[in-house]
Design a protein around this motif. Structure first.
Motif, PDB file in Angstrom:
ATOM      1  N   ASN A   1      32.529  44.228  99.486  1.00  0.00           N
ATOM      2  CA  ASN A   1      32.216  43.967 100.885  1.00  0.00           C
ATOM      3  C   ASN A   1      30.737  44.242 101.135  1.00  0.00           C
ATOM      4  O   ASN A   1      30.147  45.129 100.506  1.00  0.00           O
TER       5      ASN A   1
ATOM      6  N   THR B   1      29.937  40.198 111.789  1.00  0.00           N
ATOM      7  CA  THR B   1      30.642  40.084 110.508  1.00  0.00           C
ATOM      8  C   THR B   1      29.629  40.124 109.377  1.00  0.00           C
ATOM      9  O   THR B   1      28.445  39.895 109.585  1.00  0.00           O
ATOM     10  N   PHE B   2      30.134  40.438 108.175  1.00  0.00           N
ATOM     11  CA  PHE B   2      29.247  40.556 107.020  1.00  0.00           C
ATOM     12  C   PHE B   2      29.791  39.754 105.849  1.00  0.00           C
ATOM     13  O   PHE B   2      30.984  39.689 105.654  1.00  0.00           O
TER      14      PHE B   2
ATOM     15  N   SER C   1      34.846  41.535 107.480  1.00  0.00           N
ATOM     16  CA  SER C   1      34.454  40.642 106.395  1.00  0.00           C
ATOM     17  C   SER C   1      34.431  39.179 106.841  1.00  0.00           C
ATOM     18  O   SER C   1      35.390  38.674 107.417  1.00  0.00           O
ATOM     19  N   LYS C   2      33.320  38.484 106.539  1.00  0.00           N
ATOM     20  CA  LYS C   2      33.225  37.045 106.826  1.00  0.00           C
ATOM     21  C   LYS C   2      34.301  36.275 106.086  1.00  0.00           C
ATOM     22  O   LYS C   2      34.917  35.361 106.623  1.00  0.00           O
ATOM     23  N   ARG C   3      34.539  36.668 104.825  1.00  0.00           N
ATOM     24  CA  ARG C   3      35.538  35.957 104.020  1.00  0.00           C
ATOM     25  C   ARG C   3      36.927  36.092 104.632  1.00  0.00           C
ATOM     26  O   ARG C   3      37.731  35.167 104.604  1.00  0.00           O
ATOM     27  N   LEU C   4      37.207  37.270 105.215  1.00  0.00           N
ATOM     28  CA  LEU C   4      38.507  37.473 105.866  1.00  0.00           C
ATOM     29  C   LEU C   4      38.651  36.532 107.057  1.00  0.00           C
ATOM     30  O   LEU C   4      39.681  35.866 107.225  1.00  0.00           O
ATOM     31  N   MET C   5      37.584  36.452 107.868  1.00  0.00           N
ATOM     32  CA  MET C   5      37.647  35.596 109.062  1.00  0.00           C
ATOM     33  C   MET C   5      37.825  34.129 108.658  1.00  0.00           C
ATOM     34  O   MET C   5      38.582  33.386 109.273  1.00  0.00           O
TER      35      MET C   5
ATOM     36  N   VAL D   1      45.200  35.015 117.014  1.00  0.00           N
ATOM     37  CA  VAL D   1      46.371  35.552 116.322  1.00  0.00           C
ATOM     38  C   VAL D   1      47.012  36.619 117.204  1.00  0.00           C
ATOM     39  O   VAL D   1      46.315  37.397 117.851  1.00  0.00           O
ATOM     40  N   ASP D   2      48.349  36.628 117.229  1.00  0.00           N
ATOM     41  CA  ASP D   2      49.059  37.666 117.975  1.00  0.00           C
ATOM     42  C   ASP D   2      49.097  38.933 117.120  1.00  0.00           C
ATOM     43  O   ASP D   2      49.841  39.009 116.146  1.00  0.00           O
TER      44      ASP D   2
ATOM     45  N   MET E   1      47.480  43.874 110.004  1.00  0.00           N
ATOM     46  CA  MET E   1      48.407  43.679 108.889  1.00  0.00           C
ATOM     47  C   MET E   1      47.701  43.332 107.577  1.00  0.00           C
ATOM     48  O   MET E   1      48.359  43.187 106.549  1.00  0.00           O
ATOM     49  N   GLU E   2      46.374  43.148 107.600  1.00  0.00           N
ATOM     50  CA  GLU E   2      45.685  42.868 106.338  1.00  0.00           C
ATOM     51  C   GLU E   2      45.822  44.091 105.431  1.00  0.00           C
ATOM     52  O   GLU E   2      45.482  45.216 105.834  1.00  0.00           O
TER      53      GLU E   2
ATOM     54  N   VAL F   1      49.009  35.382 108.694  1.00  0.00           N
ATOM     55  CA  VAL F   1      47.657  34.991 108.293  1.00  0.00           C
ATOM     56  C   VAL F   1      46.915  36.108 107.562  1.00  0.00           C
ATOM     57  O   VAL F   1      45.755  35.942 107.197  1.00  0.00           O
ATOM     58  N   THR F   2      47.580  37.244 107.335  1.00  0.00           N
ATOM     59  CA  THR F   2      46.909  38.338 106.636  1.00  0.00           C
ATOM     60  C   THR F   2      47.574  38.560 105.285  1.00  0.00           C
ATOM     61  O   THR F   2      48.786  38.417 105.149  1.00  0.00           O
ATOM     62  N   ALA F   3      46.750  38.912 104.291  1.00  0.00           N
ATOM     63  CA  ALA F   3      47.278  39.137 102.943  1.00  0.00           C
ATOM     64  C   ALA F   3      47.940  40.499 102.872  1.00  0.00           C
ATOM     65  O   ALA F   3      47.427  41.482 103.396  1.00  0.00           O
TER      66      ALA F   3
ATOM     67  N   VAL G   1      50.704  32.713 116.630  1.00  0.00           N
ATOM     68  CA  VAL G   1      50.856  33.020 115.207  1.00  0.00           C
ATOM     69  C   VAL G   1      50.854  34.540 115.021  1.00  0.00           C
ATOM     70  O   VAL G   1      49.911  35.214 115.403  1.00  0.00           O
TER      71      VAL G   1
ATOM     72  N   LEU H   1      40.521  35.227 117.137  1.00  0.00           N
ATOM     73  CA  LEU H   1      40.744  33.902 116.534  1.00  0.00           C
ATOM     74  C   LEU H   1      42.025  33.258 117.052  1.00  0.00           C
ATOM     75  O   LEU H   1      42.333  32.125 116.708  1.00  0.00           O
TER      76      LEU H   1
ATOM     77  N   ARG I   1      39.236  33.011 105.938  1.00  0.00           N
ATOM     78  CA  ARG I   1      40.577  32.793 105.409  1.00  0.00           C
ATOM     79  C   ARG I   1      41.590  32.689 106.548  1.00  0.00           C
ATOM     80  O   ARG I   1      42.448  31.817 106.554  1.00  0.00           O
ATOM     81  N   VAL I   2      41.475  33.594 107.517  1.00  0.00           N
ATOM     82  CA  VAL I   2      42.409  33.570 108.647  1.00  0.00           C
ATOM     83  C   VAL I   2      42.265  32.252 109.407  1.00  0.00           C
ATOM     84  O   VAL I   2      43.269  31.598 109.731  1.00  0.00           O
ATOM     85  N   SER I   3      41.021  31.820 109.643  1.00  0.00           N
ATOM     86  CA  SER I   3      40.810  30.550 110.352  1.00  0.00           C
ATOM     87  C   SER I   3      41.415  29.393 109.569  1.00  0.00           C
ATOM     88  O   SER I   3      41.999  28.476 110.146  1.00  0.00           O
TER      89      SER I   3
ATOM     90  N   LEU J   1      45.106  29.324 110.075  1.00  0.00           N
ATOM     91  CA  LEU J   1      45.444  28.876 111.432  1.00  0.00           C
ATOM     92  C   LEU J   1      45.328  27.361 111.531  1.00  0.00           C
ATOM     93  O   LEU J   1      46.159  26.694 112.149  1.00  0.00           O
TER      94      LEU J   1
ATOM     95  N   ALA K   1      50.554  38.229 113.256  1.00  0.00           N
ATOM     96  CA  ALA K   1      49.505  38.702 112.352  1.00  0.00           C
ATOM     97  C   ALA K   1      49.905  38.599 110.888  1.00  0.00           C
ATOM     98  O   ALA K   1      49.078  38.278 110.032  1.00  0.00           O
ATOM     99  N   ASP K   2      51.183  38.853 110.584  1.00  0.00           N
ATOM    100  CA  ASP K   2      51.543  38.883 109.165  1.00  0.00           C
ATOM    101  C   ASP K   2      51.487  37.501 108.522  1.00  0.00           C
ATOM    102  O   ASP K   2      51.448  37.381 107.308  1.00  0.00           O
TER     103      ASP K   2
END
Lengths: 184, 569
Positions: free
Chosen positions: B452, B568-569, A89-93, B318-319, B325-326, A114-116, A109, B316, A95-97, A100, A111-112
């Protein structure tokens, strides 16, 4: 046919009384007698006011507190849920960016951070996530970083018997302990 | 992946295995009409129920009478649950003053809980009053599971008996399943869940003032009592929107183990019950082995896929040592999230401790496939067993074709009528799943519900109809299913997946019961060997799985390929 209708109707009423009312009400009575704290939602109080539940994640935004994981529901404990964004998902990328960029950290950083979470109410963060926030929290509170790091270590839960569960830090418990820490 | 993770998976499955034999034997005694250790307490209640309802427990029913009783009971349950949901605003135990549920949503929800699907187009904390949760949803969690067990026992008797017209009494089987199996287990599991931190209270919510001075309103309720039967009855309908990922439904690693155990235990014990009742416990273990092989393969694949992490997020900076974990919770970790994903879909449970929509492409492929294989690994309470028996009938037929002998299973000749009914049953799933998905994929009213874009959007549709027709109830939950189109079509898919499946199975059982039970000869295929287990696994994969391959190629498979090109989409 008529006897079938009677059997169905009567059983439905009797089972509703037994399974829909007697069972949950009996469980409520038993639970509040045997495990009153858990049955009531594991609430934490401070000077008589409820500050939250030990199990439910809360939003913390100021630099002086440890931050929880991102929440798709804004830590609204009346509307749980995850982002449901797919892996491409573009929106996921984005949000993560965004996360960061907002939290520059000298450490990698985890993973937990920056991820929901799935529930939007995850009360825990990984120990690596907590350690990555130590410098920021210590600076905001004018505390030596090693004392804050020691507090994180105290609040890091391990695996039961070395097997069950994951290493984790309960954010609310850690922040509560932080507030109770003497200034020097 | 880590050694500890594998150990966690093995230990949890070991706890299930330890309970399978005693519970399976207990249920065999119960459904053979023998006294059990619970009879001194519960048989007065049971007899009272029969007297009030005018049921003669000695009177047996033909397959048709049994199926009619089941349909009438289900129809009446639907009407009463629909009424409770619509009239919620006027009913007691509604501390949040919630209004009645909208017609399309009430239709969908009533069908959903009645068919043991527990698909939820709503979010529990803001839609359902305590009365609806307790007297409506919890009751049908019990009764839909008990109905499944009853049907499985009728199908079992078709093999256990010789040359008879009757399969037992639906009212008796259903009542016994609810009273002697599900209720006692629920009481124990509910109390254990409270001890682990699951709330059980009639208050609605509590206001907290956070350390930063903000307000947080925390939803509460009689969660543990519903959670216990939600898992034990493979229902899966959560008290809260986030289901078993919500810290109040599943507060710790221990409650997570208990949740997985409770989901699996009845369905895994039923093959043993089947074996005992047909006079060969070995046969039960053979069925359970076939189920376990595919289930463990599924769990391993999810664990591997998720522990890899998402390469796009790794890129990006991230480790991703913790994995993807999403949509996951820290306290469960990758191993026990993966096991939950596989178990909840191998069973037709549908509870989730992970948001399946956010799984990596292959991690999300597995739950979809496990549902599409027909919900027999080991499937819903009861429905898994009769689904597996259908696959056994097809497996001996395929073997019979290969060696040119009349196929037989447990001494019963499998002939044209049985095969016709078995094939009719297994055709329902692809027809409903692929048919509705194809229509939805070109319908603007359906496509506007997607969360999505790209192949993942298609996966959301495919998953939704697989889940509904398979009576699973889990979702790629980004899909906004609370629309008239989805509430209606998913409702129809659930009805067909449950009843259009079980009616031919019952007809098959009726004709099998009437046949004499012969002795196995040197010419008959032994059905308790590794060879047969392998054949059964093959038939499940080919018959259950292959027909969905083209659709899966458009969803998760192409998504996995695209992930490695960083699209990506």
């Amino acid at each position: 046919m008529l006897s079938c209708l009677r059997a169905a109707g009567v059983l439905l009423v009797l089972f509703t009384l037994l399974l829909g009312l007697a069972y949950p009400l009996a469980m409520t009575g038993l639970a509040s007698a045997a495990f009153p704290r858990q049955a009531g939602g594991s609430l934490l109080t401070d000077n008589g006011t409820v500050i939250g539940s030990a199990l439910i994640g809360q939003a913390f935004a100021s630099d002086g507190y440890f931050h929880p994981r991102p929440s798709a529901s804004g830590h609204d404990a009346m509307a749980s849920g995850g982002s449901n964004l797919g892996p491409l998902s573009k929106r996921l990328m984005e949000r993560v960016s965004g996360h960061l960029a907002a939290q520059p950290s000298p450490l990698a950083v985890p993973a937990d951070a920056v991820t929901a979470s799935a529930s939007g109410l995850d009360p825990d963060i990984s120990p690596a996530n907590a350690l990555a926030q130590v410098a920021r929290v210590a600076a905001a509170r004018n505390l030596p970083a090693d004392r804050v790091a020691a507090l994180v270590a105290d609040h890091t839960a391990g695996r039961l018997f070395g097997l069950i569960g994951e290493p984790r830090v309960n954010v609310l418990a850690l922040n509560l302990a932080l507030d109770k820490m003497p200034a020097n | 992946m880590s050694f500890v993770g594998w150990l966690q998976i093995a230990a949890t499955l070991g706890l299930v295995l330890a309970a399978v034999r005693p519970l399976g034997r207990f249920m065999a005694k119960l459904f053979l009409g023998q006294r059990t250790f619970l009879h001194p307490v519960l048989s007065p209640v049971e007899r009272g129920f029969y007297r009030a309802a005018g049921i003669d427990p000695e009177q047996e029913q033909t397959w048709f009478g049994y199926a009619m009783a089941m349909l009438i009971f289900s129809a009446m349950g639907f009407l009463s649950l629909y009424a409770i949901l619509r009239l919620q605003g006027f009913l007691p135990l509604n501390p949040g003053a919630l209004p009645g549920v909208a017609p399309d949503l009430a239709f969908n929800t009533a069908i959903s809980f009645l068919t043991n699907t527990n698909w939820q187009s709503y979010s529990g904390e803001t839609t359902m009053s305590h009365f609806s949760q307790m007297a409506g949803l919890t009751v049908h969690n019990f009764l839909s599971a008990a109905t499944g067990i009853a049907l499985a026992m009728a199908v079992t008797r078709a093999f256990a008996r010789s040359g008879v017209a009757t399969l037992g009494n639906f009212w008796v089987d259903m009542t016994r399943a609810a009273l002697y199996v599900l209720l006692p287990l629920s009481v124990v599991v509910a109390l254990a869940l409270v001890a682990f931190g699951v709330p059980q209270t009639l208050s609605n919510a509590v206001d907290a003032t956070t350390l930063e001075g903000a307000r947080q309103t925390i939803a509460l309720g009689p969660v543990a009592s519903q959670e216990a039967i939600k898992q034990l009855g493979t229902n899966g309908g959560g008290f809260f929107n986030a289901n078993s990922a919500h810290p109040f439904e599943n507060p710790s690693a221990l409650s997570n183990i208990l949740a997985i155990w409770a989901m699996l235990v009845v369905s895994a014990a039923l093959p043993i019950t089947f074996g005992r009742m047909v006079g060969s416990e070995r046969q039960g273990w053979a069925l359970l082995s076939a189920m376990a092989i595919l289930l463990i393969l599924g769990a391993a694949l999810v664990y591997w896929a998720e522990a890899r992490g998402n390469p796009l997020i790794t890129a990006l900076g991230v480790d991703t040592g913790l994995g993807n974990m999403e949509g996951k919770e820290v306290r469960f970790g990758q191993a026990m999230s993966a096991l939950f994903v596989a178990v909840t879909t191998g069973l037709s449970c549908g509870a989730v401790n992970t948001m399946h929509d956010s799984l990596t492409p292959l991690g999300g492929l597995v739950p979809m496939v496990l549902i599409q294989l027909g919900e027999v690994l080991p499937g819903g309470t009861g429905s898994g067993l009769y689904g597996m028996v259908v696959f056994c009938v097809l497996a001996v037929f395929v073997a019979g074709l290969m060696v040119g002998r009349t196929p037989e299973f447990l001494g019963k000749k499998i002939e044209a009528r049985e095969i016709r009914m078995a094939v009719l049953a297994v055709l329902i799933l692809p027809l409903v799943i692929l048919g509705f998905t194809a229509v939805a994929a070109v319908l603007p009213a359906a496509l506007s519900s997607l969360n999505n874009a790209g192949p993942h959007g298609f996966s959301e549709l495919l998953y939704a109809y697989s889940s509904a027709a398979g009576n699973n109830g889990s979702a790629f939950a980004g899909l906004n299913a609370n629309t008239p189109w989805f509430n209606t079509t998913l409702g129809i898919a659930m009805v067909l997946g449950r009843f259009a499946y079980v009616l031919p199975v019952m007809a098959m059982a009726g004709s099998l019961a009437a046949k004499p039970r012969g002795q196995a000869s040197s010419g008959s295929l032994p059905t308790t060997t590794f060879l047969f287990v392998g054949l059964l696994v093959g038939v499940i994969l080919i018959l259950g799985g292959l027909q969905f391959f083209p659709a899966l190629a458009l969803g998760p498979i192409v998504e996995e390929v695209l992930m490695h090109t960083s699209a990506t989409f």
